[in-house]
Design a protein around this motif. Structure first.
Motif, PDB file in Angstrom:
ATOM      1  N   ILE B 220       0.841  -1.205   0.000  1.00  0.00           N
ATOM      2  CA  ILE B 220       0.000   0.000   0.000  1.00  0.00           C
ATOM      3  C   ILE B 220       0.870   1.247   0.000  1.00  0.00           C
ATOM      4  N   TYR B 221       1.893   1.218   0.844  1.00  0.00           N
ATOM      5  CA  TYR B 221       2.743   2.389   0.996  1.00  0.00           C
ATOM      6  C   TYR B 221       3.484   2.681  -0.302  1.00  0.00           C
ATOM      7  N   ALA B 222       3.978   1.622  -0.959  1.00  0.00           N
ATOM      8  CA  ALA B 222       4.701   1.801  -2.216  1.00  0.00           C
ATOM      9  C   ALA B 222       3.763   2.323  -3.303  1.00  0.00           C
ATOM     10  N   LEU B 223       2.521   1.816  -3.324  1.00  0.00           N
ATOM     11  CA  LEU B 223       1.560   2.255  -4.334  1.00  0.00           C
ATOM     12  C   LEU B 223       1.207   3.721  -4.127  1.00  0.00           C
ATOM     13  N   GLN B 224       0.911   4.091  -2.858  1.00  0.00           N
ATOM     14  CA  GLN B 224       0.495   5.462  -2.585  1.00  0.00           C
ATOM     15  C   GLN B 224       1.610   6.465  -2.846  1.00  0.00           C
ATOM     16  N   ASN B 225       2.866   6.018  -2.741  1.00  0.00           N
ATOM     17  CA  ASN B 225       3.975   6.952  -2.935  1.00  0.00           C
ATOM     18  C   ASN B 225       4.705   6.720  -4.247  1.00  0.00           C
ATOM     19  N   SER B 226       4.093   5.994  -5.138  1.00  0.00           N
ATOM     20  CA  SER B 226       4.655   5.610  -6.442  1.00  0.00           C
ATOM     21  C   SER B 226       6.152   5.317  -6.377  1.00  0.00           C
ATOM     22  N   MET B 227       6.510   4.317  -5.573  1.00  0.00           N
ATOM     23  CA  MET B 227       7.902   3.915  -5.460  1.00  0.00           C
ATOM     24  C   MET B 227       8.179   2.750  -6.407  1.00  0.00           C
ATOM     25  N   ALA B 228       9.457   2.653  -6.855  1.00  0.00           N
ATOM     26  CA  ALA B 228       9.838   1.529  -7.707  1.00  0.00           C
ATOM     27  C   ALA B 228       9.987   0.278  -6.848  1.00  0.00           C
ATOM     28  N   TYR B 229       9.480  -0.852  -7.320  1.00  0.00           N
ATOM     29  CA  TYR B 229       9.708  -2.084  -6.569  1.00  0.00           C
ATOM     30  C   TYR B 229       9.926  -3.270  -7.499  1.00  0.00           C
ATOM     31  N   ALA B 230      10.585  -4.280  -6.935  1.00  0.00           N
ATOM     32  CA  ALA B 230      11.053  -5.389  -7.764  1.00  0.00           C
ATOM     33  C   ALA B 230       9.942  -6.381  -8.085  1.00  0.00           C
ATOM     34  N   THR B 231      10.075  -7.005  -9.252  1.00  0.00           N
ATOM     35  CA  THR B 231       9.231  -8.127  -9.631  1.00  0.00           C
ATOM     36  C   THR B 231       9.929  -9.390  -9.129  1.00  0.00           C
ATOM     37  N   LEU B 232       9.200 -10.235  -8.442  1.00  0.00           N
ATOM     38  CA  LEU B 232       9.848 -11.400  -7.835  1.00  0.00           C
ATOM     39  C   LEU B 232       9.420 -12.703  -8.502  1.00  0.00           C
ATOM     40  N   LYS B 233      10.345 -13.623  -8.511  1.00  0.00           N
ATOM     41  CA  LYS B 233      10.051 -14.950  -9.063  1.00  0.00           C
ATOM     42  C   LYS B 233       9.367 -15.775  -7.978  1.00  0.00           C
ATOM     43  N   ASN B 234       8.185 -16.316  -8.275  1.00  0.00           N
ATOM     44  CA  ASN B 234       7.492 -17.086  -7.243  1.00  0.00           C
ATOM     45  C   ASN B 234       7.824 -18.561  -7.352  1.00  0.00           C
ATOM     46  N   LYS B 235       7.181 -19.357  -6.520  1.00  0.00           N
ATOM     47  CA  LYS B 235       7.531 -20.767  -6.425  1.00  0.00           C
ATOM     48  C   LYS B 235       7.302 -21.513  -7.734  1.00  0.00           C
ATOM     49  N   SER B 236       6.281 -21.064  -8.500  1.00  0.00           N
ATOM     50  CA  SER B 236       6.005 -21.727  -9.772  1.00  0.00           C
ATOM     51  C   SER B 236       6.959 -21.291 -10.861  1.00  0.00           C
ATOM     52  N   GLY B 237       7.864 -20.365 -10.558  1.00  0.00           N
ATOM     53  CA  GLY B 237       8.844 -19.962 -11.549  1.00  0.00           C
ATOM     54  C   GLY B 237       8.438 -18.753 -12.364  1.00  0.00           C
ATOM     55  N   ASN B 238       7.284 -18.143 -12.040  1.00  0.00           N
ATOM     56  CA  ASN B 238       6.863 -16.964 -12.795  1.00  0.00           C
ATOM     57  C   ASN B 238       7.328 -15.693 -12.095  1.00  0.00           C
ATOM     58  N   PHE B 239       7.712 -14.697 -12.900  1.00  0.00           N
ATOM     59  CA  PHE B 239       8.027 -13.390 -12.324  1.00  0.00           C
ATOM     60  C   PHE B 239       6.718 -12.629 -12.138  1.00  0.00           C
ATOM     61  N   VAL B 240       6.426 -12.262 -10.876  1.00  0.00           N
ATOM     62  CA  VAL B 240       5.144 -11.630 -10.585  1.00  0.00           C
ATOM     63  C   VAL B 240       5.373 -10.261  -9.974  1.00  0.00           C
ATOM     64  N   LYS B 241       4.643  -9.268 -10.497  1.00  0.00           N
ATOM     65  CA  LYS B 241       4.716  -7.923  -9.921  1.00  0.00           C
ATOM     66  C   LYS B 241       3.677  -7.845  -8.809  1.00  0.00           C
ATOM     67  N   ALA B 242       4.045  -7.223  -7.714  1.00  0.00           N
ATOM     68  CA  ALA B 242       3.107  -7.122  -6.601  1.00  0.00           C
ATOM     69  C   ALA B 242       1.946  -6.221  -6.980  1.00  0.00           C
ATOM     70  N   SER B 243       0.728  -6.681  -6.723  1.00  0.00           N
ATOM     71  CA  SER B 243      -0.456  -5.866  -6.938  1.00  0.00           C
ATOM     72  C   SER B 243      -1.538  -6.445  -6.046  1.00  0.00           C
ATOM     73  N   LEU B 244      -2.672  -5.766  -5.960  1.00  0.00           N
ATOM     74  CA  LEU B 244      -3.753  -6.295  -5.123  1.00  0.00           C
ATOM     75  C   LEU B 244      -4.197  -7.646  -5.673  1.00  0.00           C
ATOM     76  N   ALA B 245      -4.270  -7.741  -7.019  1.00  0.00           N
ATOM     77  CA  ALA B 245      -4.731  -8.989  -7.626  1.00  0.00           C
ATOM     78  C   ALA B 245      -3.756 -10.126  -7.340  1.00  0.00           C
ATOM     79  N   SER B 246      -2.436  -9.856  -7.493  1.00  0.00           N
ATOM     80  CA  SER B 246      -1.489 -10.957  -7.299  1.00  0.00           C
ATOM     81  C   SER B 246      -1.363 -11.320  -5.814  1.00  0.00           C
ATOM     82  N   THR B 247      -1.694 -10.369  -4.912  1.00  0.00           N
ATOM     83  CA  THR B 247      -1.707 -10.692  -3.484  1.00  0.00           C
ATOM     84  C   THR B 247      -2.856 -11.637  -3.176  1.00  0.00           C
TER      85      THR B 247
END
Lengths: 271, 347
Positions: B220-247
């Protein structure tokens, strides 16, 4: 008052009992603070507290000596004097969180330049940054006591020195300062209490690193800042108790330093 | 005569207001700060619609647990699950009810704020202080299109105890054996490297000020302050960007009956963001204690039911991730298990 003091001591003692039992003597000698494994040892914070306060004390002594002489000797009356006096008093009334911001915006970049110059990691935050900030925070107290002390120096002493052919600066160094010395030092030592317990401003600029360090350019942590940081989310009797044990230790250290300060002041007054 | 008449009127007034007060329900809760904006909005809405007042104090998860233990609040709120071990020190058994989900993101200060891709082991080694420079081979290998500077990495972590640290360290403990054995999981840690900032603003401020810094903050804090953040590789091997949907997606896994056992970090969900977590409200399983009125308990349980159902519509506008349907179903089971004098409060 002394009842209150004893009550505070015992309530801290009782609340920290689970930790006193669990941590044992290692609490004082160890340097690991790890809430995950319930290992609580206080050395990094004791050193951090003493180091920040001591460095602040050195800076504040120099500055307050200068201010005391300026306000007590050269500008005792007149518009400049009252502006200076009001400014110093106002400095004492600024909330510490505001000092924290001043630290973030002015001292952090300045210390970063210094760290870059000497090749240390350029964090900006650290023990030196908080010492600088603390020095300015305790300055109003030590400077106004110092000014009182300098004005209290009997004028016949100073006049005698001048009539014997001493220059004004020689009078300040050889007559005024030796006479006012114990009072000025007392003022600085009394203001040390604020430096030891200062929390908010220190937390904002010290870097909050819980490892033992003597490097004043690097990040550290103090006892008060640790309590402020971790108390609200601390769960478990030993963890909470250990934070209260830190408070107990801080209480003991400030008492010892206060008593030591009194002894020093008395001894110097006797000389 | 006149005075006594006034006294009588005053007495009647007092009695009347007293009655009015005893009829309206007022609940007291305390705990986690992370969901506090969500709860405040919800309790306000609920009060408008159903006339139940809730006084929520955001004193931190640890504080919420302590207040519940001392029975000074009707419910506690916590970002972290109370362990079975710690639960033994409570006077009675209690339940965890999931309310909403959140995530932590890895943010950094690099020229041009590029969008970095990171894997779990790289994140762990950065925060362990092992990867020391941004142009380290392992980071470069993941981000071929980004030109990474030869700047030292400064780790920034939370200095205060926090649920964000708990979920972040839980994730690192799962993905890195070294992290698990050297640092572990908790709301406050013995950090091997870096500097600490107080709260999300403290961490964000330090990251912004220090070139080459890396830290973690709430999504929430990163979204509200438009900060850059990393896309992470999850257990299934996909790179996922954090968002409300992916949470929310992180919870798209088989949910066990005891929702407390669900941990949203590093789940198998193919589209799930790996550093996700629930936040919980804690209530005693048996609500008939300390002469609590039945009406109050009814009011509280209806409120909790409402939050996990109709209340979820307020989550996304406030940047919280909704509970997935499967989790809501399990939450219903837990809510129904709360009793008053042995009888379930909700039917």
């Amino acid at each position: 008052m002394s009842v209150l003091l004893i009550a505070i001591f015992f309530s801290l003692l009782i609340s920290s009992r689970p930790a006193l039992v669990a941590n044992g003597f290692r609490f004082l000698t160890g340097s690991k603070w790890d809430p995950v494994t319930d290992t609580f040892q206080s050395l990094p914070f004791v050193i951090g507290t003493l180091l920040t306060s001591l460095v602040a004390l050195v800076i504040a002594t120099v500055l307050s000596l200068a201010l005391a002489i300026l306000m007590g000797e050269y500008f005792r009356t007149g518009p400049f004097a009252s502006i200076m006096r009001t400014a110093v008093e106002l400095l004492a009334g600024i909330p510490s969180v505001v000092y924290g911001f001043i630290g973030l915006f002015f001292f952090v970049p300045a210390v970063r330049l210094l760290q870059e110059a000497v090749g240390a990691p350029p964090y900006g935050v650290g023990i030196l940054t908080s010492s600088l900030l603390l020095a300015f925070m305790i300055l109003p107290y030590s400077a106004s006591i110092g000014r009182e002390m300098v004005t209290l120096v009997p004028s016949d002493l100073k006049e005698a020195a001048l009539s014997l052919g001493a220059t004004p600066s020689e009078t300040v160094w050889k007559v005024t300062l030796p006479y006012a010395r114990s009072g000025i030092l007392g003022g600085v030592l009394l203001s040390l209490g604020r430096a030891l317990g200062e929390t908010m401003a220190v937390t904002m600029v010290i870097g909050n690193s819980n490892t033992l360090t003597f490097d004043i350019l690097g990040p550290g942590n103090t006892m008060a800042s640790l309590i402020a940081n971790e108390f609200s989310e601390a769960s478990g009797n030993v963890y909470l108790g250990s934070l209260i044990e830190i408070a107990l230790l801080l209480f003991a250290i400030s008492t010892v330093i206060n008593i030591a300060g009194k002894i020093v002041v008395n001894r110097m007054a006797a000389v | 005569m006149k005075i006594s008449r006034i006294a009588v009127v005053a007495l009647i007034l007092c009695a009347a207001t007293g009655l009015a007060f005893s009829q309206s329900i007022e609940l007291v809760g305390a705990g986690a700060t992370f969901p506090a904006p969500f709860y405040t909005k919800l309790f306000d809405e609920y009060n408008k619609q159903f006339g139940v007042k809730v006084n929520y104090q955001a004193i931190g998860s640890g504080g919420g647990q302590t207040q519940l233990k001392n029975k000074t609040v009707d419910f506690g709120a916590s970002d972290v699950v109370v362990t079975d071990e710690a639960m033994k020190s409570f006077p009675a058994p209690f339940v965890h009810i999931p309310m909403v989900a959140g995530a932590a993101v890895v943010t950094y200060n690099l020229p041009g704020s590029p969008e970095l891709k990171l894997t779990a082991d790289v994140v762990a080694d950065i925060f362990l202080g092992r990867i020391k420079r941004w142009n380290d081979g392992r980071i470069v290998a993941l981000n071929a299109s980004v030109s990474l500077p030869n700047t030292a990495i400064t780790v920034v972590h939370r200095s205060d105890g926090s649920g964000t640290t708990a979920v972040f360290s839980d994730y690192l403990s799962k993905v890195s054996e070294d992290w698990k054995s050297k640092v572990g999981m908790g709301q406050s840690l013995n950090w091997p490297a870096g500097v600490g900032g107080k709260g999300n603003p403290g961490v964000a401020g330090l990251v912004k000020q220090l070139p080459g810094a890396i830290g973690y903050v709430e999504l929430i804090y990163a979204l509200q302050n438009s900060m850059a953040y990393a896309t992470l590789k999850n257990k299934s091997g996909n790179f996922v960007k954090a968002s409300l949907a992916s949470t929310s997606a992180a919870a798209m896994v088989t949910i066990p009956d005891d929702v407390t056992k669900v941990n949203l970090t590093d789940t198998e969900a193919p589209d799930g963001y790996p550093i996700s977590t629930f936040t919980w409200i804690l209530v005693y399983r048996e609500q008939n204690y300390d002469n609590r009125p039945k009406a109050k308990v009814d009011g509280m349980m209806k409120l909790l039911w409402w939050i996990t159902h109709d209340g979820q519509q307020y989550a996304e506008p406030l940047s919280y991730a909704k509970l997935p349907k499967a989790v809501v179903n399990k939450a219903e089971v837990i809510l129904r298990s709360v009793t008053f004098g042995g009888v379930p409060v909700l039917k």
